[in-house]
Design a protein around this motif. Structure first.
Motif, PDB file in Angstrom:
ATOM      1  N   MET A  26       8.153   5.324  -0.863  1.00  0.00           N
ATOM      2  CA  MET A  26       9.206   5.284  -1.873  1.00  0.00           C
ATOM      3  C   MET A  26       8.709   5.718  -3.252  1.00  0.00           C
ATOM      4  O   MET A  26       9.272   5.351  -4.268  1.00  0.00           O
ATOM      5  N   GLY A  27       7.651   6.498  -3.306  1.00  0.00           N
ATOM      6  CA  GLY A  27       7.171   7.039  -4.573  1.00  0.00           C
ATOM      7  C   GLY A  27       6.621   5.997  -5.529  1.00  0.00           C
ATOM      8  O   GLY A  27       6.769   6.122  -6.738  1.00  0.00           O
ATOM      9  N   VAL A  28       5.962   4.979  -5.000  1.00  0.00           N
ATOM     10  CA  VAL A  28       5.361   3.941  -5.829  1.00  0.00           C
ATOM     11  C   VAL A  28       3.849   4.143  -5.833  1.00  0.00           C
ATOM     12  O   VAL A  28       3.235   4.342  -4.792  1.00  0.00           O
ATOM     13  N   TYR A  29       3.272   4.071  -7.026  1.00  0.00           N
ATOM     14  CA  TYR A  29       1.836   4.219  -7.194  1.00  0.00           C
ATOM     15  C   TYR A  29       1.310   3.017  -7.974  1.00  0.00           C
ATOM     16  O   TYR A  29       1.920   2.599  -8.957  1.00  0.00           O
ATOM     17  N   LEU A  30       0.181   2.481  -7.534  1.00  0.00           N
ATOM     18  CA  LEU A  30      -0.526   1.432  -8.260  1.00  0.00           C
ATOM     19  C   LEU A  30      -1.895   1.975  -8.629  1.00  0.00           C
ATOM     20  O   LEU A  30      -2.517   2.692  -7.834  1.00  0.00           O
ATOM     21  N   ALA A  31      -2.374   1.649  -9.808  1.00  0.00           N
ATOM     22  CA  ALA A  31      -3.654   2.171 -10.274  1.00  0.00           C
ATOM     23  C   ALA A  31      -4.671   1.049 -10.386  1.00  0.00           C
ATOM     24  O   ALA A  31      -4.354  -0.054 -10.839  1.00  0.00           O
TER      25      ALA A  31
END
Length: 102
Positions: A26-31
Motif C-alpha cells: 500500500m505504498g507505506v515506507y518506514l525509515a
C-alpha cells in the motif's frame, strides 16, 4: 525502545551511518537510521513510526544531513502459498542513491 525524530536528524552537522527504508504494501515506507551508535526507526510526534509514502518523501525529510549508506528493503509475501515449501529468507536489500551521500 530507542527512536529518532526527523527534526533531530535533519541538520547539516548530523551524519547517518546507514539509512534503511523498509517498503511495505500500500505504498507505506518506514525509515530506520543508524545514528550516534543507535539504530532506530524514525517516529512522529506521537512516538509512532513515521510513515512515508515514497522514497522521495524520505529523502526530502532528511535532505540536510549526511547519509553514508542507504538501502531499500522489501520482503515478498509471494512464497506464503498453501502447501508450499517452508519459508526462507526472501529479503531484498538494494542500495539506493541519496543526494549528499558521504
Amino acid at each position: 525502545m530507542p527512536y529518532h525524530r526527523v527534526a533531530h536528524l535533519n541538520h547539516q552537522d548530523v551524519r547517518i551511518n546507514e539509512l534503511v527504508i523498509h517498503s511495505f504494501e500500500m505504498g507505506v515506507y518506514l525509515a530506520e537510521a543508524d545514528y550516534d551508535g543507535r539504530t532506530a526507526f524514525l517516529v512522529d510526534d506521537d512516538n509512532k513510526p513515521q510513515r512515508f509514502h515514497s522514497l522521495d518523501e524520505v529523502k526530502l525529510a532528511l535532505d540536510r544531513c549526511t547519509i553514508y549508506q542507504a538501502y531499500l528493503v522489501h520482503q515478498s509475501a509471494y512464497d506464503e502459498m498453501c502447501g508450499g515449501a517452508d519459508k526462507g529468507d526472501n529479503t531484498l536489500k538494494v542500495p539506493i542513491f541519496v543526494p549528499g551521500v558521504g
